[in-house]
Design a protein around this motif. Structure first.
Motif, short mmCIF file in Angstrom:
data_model
loop_
_atom_site.label_atom_id
_atom_site.label_comp_id
_atom_site.label_asym_id
_atom_site.label_seq_id
_atom_site.Cartn_x
_atom_site.Cartn_y
_atom_site.Cartn_z
N GLY A 34 3.51 -21.32 -43.51
CA GLY A 34 2.29 -20.64 -43.92
C GLY A 34 1.33 -20.47 -42.77
N ARG A 35 1.38 -21.40 -41.83
CA ARG A 35 0.57 -21.29 -40.61
C ARG A 35 1.38 -20.68 -39.48
NH1 ARG A 35 -2.02 -27.43 -40.61
NH2 ARG A 35 -2.84 -27.40 -42.75
N ILE A 36 2.65 -21.04 -39.43
CA ILE A 36 3.57 -20.51 -38.41
C ILE A 36 4.73 -19.84 -39.13
CG2 ILE A 36 5.05 -21.08 -36.45
CD1 ILE A 36 3.33 -23.52 -35.98
N ARG A 37 5.19 -18.72 -38.62
CA ARG A 37 6.28 -18.00 -39.26
C ARG A 37 7.51 -18.87 -39.37
NH1 ARG A 37 7.53 -12.55 -36.38
NH2 ARG A 37 9.14 -12.59 -38.01
N VAL A 38 8.23 -18.72 -40.50
CA VAL A 38 9.43 -19.50 -40.73
C VAL A 38 10.44 -19.29 -39.61
CG1 VAL A 38 11.40 -19.80 -42.29
CG2 VAL A 38 9.10 -19.50 -43.22
N GLU A 39 10.57 -18.04 -39.15
CA GLU A 39 11.53 -17.74 -38.09
C GLU A 39 11.22 -18.51 -36.80
OE1 GLU A 39 11.34 -14.23 -40.85
OE2 GLU A 39 9.91 -15.56 -39.86
N ARG A 40 9.95 -18.67 -36.48
CA ARG A 40 9.58 -19.41 -35.27
C ARG A 40 9.87 -20.90 -35.41
NH1 ARG A 40 3.94 -16.71 -32.95
NH2 ARG A 40 4.83 -14.61 -32.58
N LEU A 41 9.63 -21.45 -36.59
CA LEU A 41 9.95 -22.85 -36.82
C LEU A 41 11.45 -23.08 -36.72
CD1 LEU A 41 7.57 -23.64 -39.82
CD2 LEU A 41 7.34 -24.45 -37.47
N LEU A 42 12.20 -22.15 -37.28
CA LEU A 42 13.66 -22.26 -37.21
C LEU A 42 14.13 -22.20 -35.76
CD1 LEU A 42 16.51 -22.27 -38.40
CD2 LEU A 42 16.30 -19.79 -38.70
N ALA A 43 13.60 -21.25 -35.00
CA ALA A 43 14.00 -21.11 -33.60
C ALA A 43 13.66 -22.36 -32.80
CB ALA A 43 13.33 -19.88 -32.98
N ALA A 44 12.48 -22.93 -33.03
CA ALA A 44 12.08 -24.14 -32.31
C ALA A 44 13.04 -25.28 -32.60
CB ALA A 44 10.65 -24.53 -32.70
N GLY A 45 13.42 -25.43 -33.86
CA GLY A 45 14.35 -26.49 -34.23
C GLY A 45 15.72 -26.29 -33.62
N VAL A 46 16.23 -25.05 -33.68
CA VAL A 46 17.57 -24.76 -33.16
C VAL A 46 17.63 -24.98 -31.65
CG1 VAL A 46 19.19 -22.88 -32.71
CG2 VAL A 46 18.25 -23.20 -35.01
N TYR A 47 16.64 -24.44 -30.93
CA TYR A 47 16.64 -24.59 -29.47
C TYR A 47 16.47 -26.06 -29.07
CZ TYR A 47 16.53 -19.58 -28.57
OH TYR A 47 16.86 -18.27 -28.49
N GLY A 48 15.62 -26.78 -29.76
CA GLY A 48 15.42 -28.19 -29.44
C GLY A 48 16.68 -29.02 -29.67
N ALA A 49 17.32 -28.82 -30.82
CA ALA A 49 18.53 -29.57 -31.13
C ALA A 49 19.66 -29.20 -30.17
CB ALA A 49 18.96 -29.31 -32.58
N GLY A 50 19.79 -27.91 -29.88
CA GLY A 50 20.84 -27.47 -28.96
C GLY A 50 20.68 -28.05 -27.57
N ALA A 51 19.45 -28.01 -27.05
CA ALA A 51 19.20 -28.56 -25.72
C ALA A 51 19.46 -30.06 -25.67
CB ALA A 51 17.76 -28.26 -25.30
N ALA A 52 19.06 -30.78 -26.71
CA ALA A 52 19.28 -32.22 -26.75
C ALA A 52 20.77 -32.55 -26.81
CB ALA A 52 18.55 -32.83 -27.94
N ALA A 53 21.54 -31.76 -27.57
CA ALA A 53 22.98 -32.01 -27.68
C ALA A 53 23.68 -31.80 -26.34
CB ALA A 53 23.59 -31.09 -28.74
N VAL A 54 23.30 -30.73 -25.64
CA VAL A 54 23.89 -30.47 -24.31
C VAL A 54 23.53 -31.59 -23.35
CG1 VAL A 54 23.84 -28.92 -22.32
CG2 VAL A 54 23.98 -27.98 -24.63
N ALA A 55 22.29 -32.06 -23.40
CA ALA A 55 21.86 -33.15 -22.52
C ALA A 55 22.64 -34.43 -22.83
CB ALA A 55 20.36 -33.38 -22.67
N LEU A 56 22.86 -34.72 -24.11
CA LEU A 56 23.64 -35.91 -24.48
C LEU A 56 25.07 -35.82 -23.95
CD1 LEU A 56 22.41 -36.46 -28.14
CD2 LEU A 56 22.27 -38.14 -26.29
#
Length: 290
Positions: A166-188
């Motif tokens: 409601g404050r931030i678009r759903v698409e942006r929240l989804l993108a933030a989560g996907v990019y964060g999880a993906g980067a962390a997995a590659v780092a691991l």
């Protein structure tokens, strides 16, 4: 039904998956010994459950759209409970795998119908907010399992996502989560591959990964069912099928290196994270062109 009672009912339905997979993982060594099999044989019971859930989503989702939510839900819940109870009486690995397949198939009813009900009662940001709440509470289900820390982080991230909708678009929240999880997995994967995996390096990276999942899961489900509001059951079915099918494929592959090897696990996480990033980029590009 009042909203708080509906939310409670939907959360309990979402507990089926986490409790049927995460809770019994510590028993794998003992289970393998009693069933006279190896680690791969024990993991086959997990793969069977996830494969059953994938098939159950495909069958029960459309049925819930055609015949209503109640009958498939009650039949699935009863079947899952009966199959799970019979698992305790399994005489061998073959019977246990078969029963886990049935339990997964029937247990899919709670997940697929639960998401469809959200689409029935809410749309847009409201649906994303409700799904975020569901993911927050359901993330606490496996807290008794070895991934307790990850469950808590996912729950907190899900709660944050629900408040931000409601404050931030759903698409942006989804993108933030996907990019964060993906980067962390590659780092691991990189740290483990270099032989430098320690508790100090693992904890912050897995925290980022779980937080990314918490941001992504509820918003992804909301966007998926919003695309087909006239067929929410089918939309929920396709989403759940994809999730369970990937889990069924990745689970046995993660055990190829043995019980002590972390690289295959992180490799699976990195591949899935990379695919999620590519899908998010493709979806974003399609919306801009449209």
């Amino acid at each position: 039904m009042p909203r708080h009672r509906l939310t409670a009912a939907l959360v309990l339905l979402c507990f089926v998956g986490p409790l049927s997979t995460d809770m019994y993982l510590p028993a794998f060594p003992r289970m393998a010994a009693e069933l006279r099999t190896d680690a791969s044989g024990a993991q086959l019971t997990l793969t069977a459950f996830l494969a059953g859930m994938a098939l159950g989503h495909l069958v029960l989702g459309p049925l819930s759209g055609r015949y209503g939510r109640r009958v498939p839900l009650l039949a699935g819940a009863a079947g899952c409970a009966a199959a799970t109870a019979l698992c305790a009486l399994s005489p061998g690995l073959g019977a246990l795998v078969a029963l886990r397949l049935v339990a997964g198939f029937c247990g899919a009813a709670g997940v697929v119908v639960g998401r469809a009900v959200v689409a029935d009662v809410a749309t847009g940001p409201a649906a994303a907010r409700l799904l975020g709440v569901l993911m927050t509470l359901a993330g606490l289900a496996p807290v008794v399992a070895p991934v307790a820390g990850g469950a808590v982080v996912m729950a907190l991230a899900g709660a944050t996502a629900a408040r931000l909708v409601g404050r931030i678009r759903v698409e942006r929240l989804l993108a933030a989560g996907v990019y964060g999880a993906g980067a962390a997995a590659v780092a691991l994967l990189g740290v483990a591959g270099a032989g430098a995996l320690t508790l100090a390096s693992y904890l912050p990276l897995i925290t980022v990964f779980c937080a990314g999942l918490g941001l992504a899961l509820g918003n992804a489900a909301a966007l998926a069912v919003a695309r087909v509001p006239e067929a929410a059951g089918t939309g929920s079915a396709l989403l759940g099928t994809a999730q369970s099918a990937v889990g069924a494929v990745v689970a046995p592959l993660a055990g190829l290196g043995g019980a002590e090897a972390a690289v295959p696990v992180f490799a699976g996480m990195a591949v899935c994270g990379g695919l999620a990033v590519l899908a998010a980029r493709r979806a974003g590009g399609g919306r801009r062109r449209g």
